[in-house]
Design a protein around this motif. Structure first.
Motif, PDB file in Angstrom:
ATOM      1  N   UNK A 263       0.841  -1.193   0.000  1.00  0.00           N
ATOM      2  CA  UNK A 263       0.000   0.000   0.000  1.00  0.00           C
ATOM      3  C   UNK A 263       0.879   1.247   0.000  1.00  0.00           C
ATOM      4  N   UNK A 264       0.406   2.346  -0.585  1.00  0.00           N
ATOM      5  CA  UNK A 264       1.220   3.572  -0.673  1.00  0.00           C
ATOM      6  C   UNK A 264       1.747   4.057   0.678  1.00  0.00           C
ATOM      7  N   UNK A 265       0.913   4.000   1.715  1.00  0.00           N
ATOM      8  CA  UNK A 265       1.371   4.452   3.033  1.00  0.00           C
ATOM      9  C   UNK A 265       2.503   3.576   3.554  1.00  0.00           C
ATOM     10  N   UNK A 266       2.397   2.271   3.306  1.00  0.00           N
ATOM     11  CA  UNK A 266       3.449   1.352   3.748  1.00  0.00           C
ATOM     12  C   UNK A 266       4.762   1.639   3.022  1.00  0.00           C
ATOM     13  N   UNK A 267       4.667   1.948   1.730  1.00  0.00           N
ATOM     14  CA  UNK A 267       5.872   2.240   0.948  1.00  0.00           C
ATOM     15  C   UNK A 267       6.560   3.496   1.469  1.00  0.00           C
ATOM     16  N   UNK A 268       5.763   4.489   1.851  1.00  0.00           N
ATOM     17  CA  UNK A 268       6.338   5.717   2.406  1.00  0.00           C
ATOM     18  C   UNK A 268       7.149   5.418   3.658  1.00  0.00           C
ATOM     19  N   UNK A 269       6.598   4.585   4.533  1.00  0.00           N
ATOM     20  CA  UNK A 269       7.321   4.202   5.749  1.00  0.00           C
ATOM     21  C   UNK A 269       8.584   3.414   5.403  1.00  0.00           C
ATOM     22  N   UNK A 270       8.500   2.555   4.413  1.00  0.00           N
ATOM     23  CA  UNK A 270       9.649   1.742   4.018  1.00  0.00           C
ATOM     24  C   UNK A 270      10.798   2.614   3.527  1.00  0.00           C
ATOM     25  N   UNK A 271      10.476   3.637   2.742  1.00  0.00           N
ATOM     26  CA  UNK A 271      11.510   4.486   2.164  1.00  0.00           C
ATOM     27  C   UNK A 271      12.112   5.452   3.178  1.00  0.00           C
ATOM     28  N   UNK A 272      11.451   5.620   4.314  1.00  0.00           N
ATOM     29  CA  UNK A 272      11.989   6.488   5.362  1.00  0.00           C
ATOM     30  C   UNK A 272      12.622   5.692   6.497  1.00  0.00           C
ATOM     31  N   UNK A 273      12.918   4.418   6.233  1.00  0.00           N
ATOM     32  CA  UNK A 273      13.620   3.610   7.219  1.00  0.00           C
ATOM     33  C   UNK A 273      12.722   2.949   8.236  1.00  0.00           C
ATOM     34  N   UNK A 274      11.417   3.038   8.067  1.00  0.00           N
ATOM     35  CA  UNK A 274      10.479   2.376   8.969  1.00  0.00           C
ATOM     36  C   UNK A 274      10.025   1.061   8.328  1.00  0.00           C
ATOM     37  N   UNK A 275       9.140   0.358   9.029  1.00  0.00           N
ATOM     38  CA  UNK A 275       8.608  -0.909   8.501  1.00  0.00           C
ATOM     39  C   UNK A 275       9.747  -1.759   7.948  1.00  0.00           C
ATOM     40  N   UNK A 276      10.717  -2.043   8.804  1.00  0.00           N
ATOM     41  CA  UNK A 276      11.963  -2.672   8.365  1.00  0.00           C
ATOM     42  C   UNK A 276      11.732  -4.028   7.707  1.00  0.00           C
ATOM     43  N   UNK A 277      10.880  -4.854   8.301  1.00  0.00           N
ATOM     44  CA  UNK A 277      10.653  -6.191   7.742  1.00  0.00           C
ATOM     45  C   UNK A 277      10.088  -6.109   6.329  1.00  0.00           C
ATOM     46  N   UNK A 278       9.114  -5.227   6.140  1.00  0.00           N
ATOM     47  CA  UNK A 278       8.552  -5.049   4.800  1.00  0.00           C
ATOM     48  C   UNK A 278       9.599  -4.486   3.851  1.00  0.00           C
ATOM     49  N   UNK A 279      10.391  -3.557   4.349  1.00  0.00           N
ATOM     50  CA  UNK A 279      11.415  -2.945   3.505  1.00  0.00           C
ATOM     51  C   UNK A 279      12.418  -3.985   3.022  1.00  0.00           C
ATOM     52  N   UNK A 280      12.844  -4.853   3.920  1.00  0.00           N
ATOM     53  CA  UNK A 280      13.814  -5.886   3.541  1.00  0.00           C
ATOM     54  C   UNK A 280      13.237  -6.787   2.453  1.00  0.00           C
TER      55      UNK A 280
END
Length: 233
Positions: free
Chosen positions: A45-62
């Motif tokens: 989801x767009x909100x999740x991607x925003x968190x991923x690109x700012x260093x949050x939601x680490x598990x999803x980002x990985x």
């Protein structure tokens, strides 16, 4: 950080792996406008991607960044070997034989032998097949660096590669790999303006370089993988 005094002389402060990942991923603001956000929004989801690109939601980002890494390497492999993954998938569905590059066939056989424990990991890494594949990939990367856009995406691949090694170090308790990957992160942290974390990481690495002479007992524990905590410990 207190570095003197009898009360703290035997205390070793270790840089946390989780927050190190968060700070490292926050560097990805350099990918703004590259299309990375739009690609990730095909999955998250767009909100999740925003968190991923700012260093949050680490598990999803990985997971997300590794998927993009796999996709980019697949595209490079397709161009190098003339190998179409979509056609191969259709052939598997239709039970039709697929024609592959001889080097890829050898690589698949090497993987099967490794999976069946017919050869050791070290033998697989030192095989001429993998070395040949690596040389072709490096030639392709050198050619792509002539484009500024491609160079940016290659920088992303390098960051994902550093993350993979860092995760291996954290999950396997490899102390030397932990230090080497953290050292690789320093230029990215400094270039992105993460001055406080760059300073902390640099100071941490400086201390750890002298750990063997200053605290040999703790160094021995760290070399045995005790710098991380696992559920099985």
């Amino acid at each position: 950080m207190i570095t003197s005094g009898e009360e703290c002389s035997n205390i070793i402060v270790r840089l946390g792996g989780f927050h190190t990942q968060m700070s490292f991923w926050a560097v990805l603001w350099i990918m703004s406008g590259s299309g990375l956000k739009e690609v990730l929004e095909l999955i998250y989801a767009p909100n999740a991607v925003t968190h991923m690109l700012y260093g949050k939601a680490v598990s999803r980002a990985v997971r997300g960044f590794m998927l993009v890494d796999t996709a980019l390497h697949t595209l490079m492999t397709n161009e190098i070997f003339g190998h179409n993954v979509l056609e191969e998938h259709e052939n598997e569905i239709n039970h039709s034989p697929s024609i592959e590059h001889p080097l890829l066939t050898e690589a698949c056989e090497l993987y099967e032998h490794l999976h069946e424990e017919k050869i050791s990991l070290q033998d697989a890494l030192e095989s001429q097949t993998l070395q040949a594949v690596q040389e072709l990939l490096q030639k392709k990367r050198n050619k792509l660096k002539q484009s500024r856009t491609s160079k940016l995406w290659l920088l992303f691949l390098d960051m994902v590669a550093i993350l993979k090694r860092f995760l291996i170090a954290e999950r396997t308790g490899d102390w030397l790999l932990h230090l080497s990957t953290l050292k690789e992160m320093l230029p990215y942290l400094a270039a992105s303006g993460h001055n406080l974390y760059t300073k902390s990481a640099y100071f941490y690495l400086s201390q750890m370089q002298n750990l063997e002479s200053d605290h040999p007992d703790i160094h021995a524990h760290f070399m045995n993988g005790k710098h991380v905590v696992r559920r099985s410990d």
